[in-house]
Design a protein around this motif. Sequence first.
Motif, PDB file in Angstrom:
ATOM      1  N   GLU A 188       0.823  -1.208   0.000  1.00  8.86           N
ATOM      2  CA  GLU A 188       0.000   0.000   0.000  1.00  8.86           C
ATOM      3  C   GLU A 188       0.864   1.268   0.000  1.00  8.86           C
ATOM      4  OE1 GLU A 188      -3.155  -0.288   2.868  1.00  8.86           O
ATOM      5  OE2 GLU A 188      -2.954   1.834   3.329  1.00  8.86           O
ATOM      6  N   PHE A 244       8.832  -2.808   2.881  1.00  8.49           N
ATOM      7  CA  PHE A 244       8.588  -3.969   3.747  1.00  8.49           C
ATOM      8  C   PHE A 244       9.810  -4.393   4.566  1.00  8.49           C
ATOM      9  CE2 PHE A 244       4.881  -4.273   0.983  1.00  8.49           C
ATOM     10  CZ  PHE A 244       3.892  -4.643   1.886  1.00  8.49           C
ATOM     11  N   ASN A 287       5.245  -0.391  -3.699  1.00  7.34           N
ATOM     12  CA  ASN A 287       3.982   0.031  -3.106  1.00  7.34           C
ATOM     13  C   ASN A 287       3.206   0.902  -4.093  1.00  7.34           C
ATOM     14  OD1 ASN A 287       3.936  -0.872  -0.194  1.00  7.34           O
ATOM     15  ND2 ASN A 287       5.901   0.211  -0.205  1.00  7.34           N
ATOM     16  N   HIS A 338      -3.263  -8.215   3.122  1.00 10.77           N
ATOM     17  CA  HIS A 338      -2.036  -7.499   3.468  1.00 10.77           C
ATOM     18  C   HIS A 338      -1.365  -8.191   4.668  1.00 10.77           C
ATOM     19  CE1 HIS A 338       0.798  -4.413   4.492  1.00 10.77           C
ATOM     20  NE2 HIS A 338       0.474  -3.751   3.401  1.00 10.77           N
TER      21      HIS A 338
END
Length: 187
Positions: free
Chosen positions: A41, A54, A80, A162
């Motif tokens: 995201e 991440f 993202n 997610h």
Amino acid sequence: MKFEEIKKQAENCRKCDLWKTRTNVVFGEGPTNAKVMFIGEAPGFNEDKQGKPFVGRAGKFLDELLTAAGLKREDVYITNIVKCRPPNNRDPTDSEIKACYPYLDFQISHINPKIIVPLGRHASKVIFERYKLPFEGISKEHGKTREISNLFGKLKIIPMYHPAAAIYNQSLKGVLIEDFKKALGNV
Ligand code: URA
Ligand code: SF4
């Protein structure tokens, strides 16, 4: 234009207000000829500090999921929907997503992956729109493979919950592990 040039442009981007509060732009990480591309995201606290996608808690769990599916992090491309961290990790707005979309669009075209894995409902919605697929919500679509044909052959789109959602909702942890194993276990 070349990948590194666009990346440099993004690193100086001021197309939406998120530039004002970011520490680093998180463009993405991985080989630019990767077969599998993961799309989250937006950068969080740790990603903003390090300029890499991440790398916080959700990232640790993503690493576990990749391992469960037999994938190596260094073989996949990870990015993202928006490249700068929204303040306090709020959801990115529609106008921020729109402003940032050309970078993602370029990344997808250039990398030309065989498999796109949007993580969570925001990324899934954007990717489904890109390929003109109707999106019925992440609880319906997670773990399901959609196959579409493009100029280069076949492309698979496999939306997943997610990884951060499993931190708040433990029951999703097992679902994510199973989805990763089943849908990505032999790609
Ligand atoms: N969550 C995301 O969606 N992306 C990141 O890079 C980290 C956490
Ligand atoms: Fe530019 Fe995207 Fe960052 Fe907004 S989020 S400033 S559009 S790179």
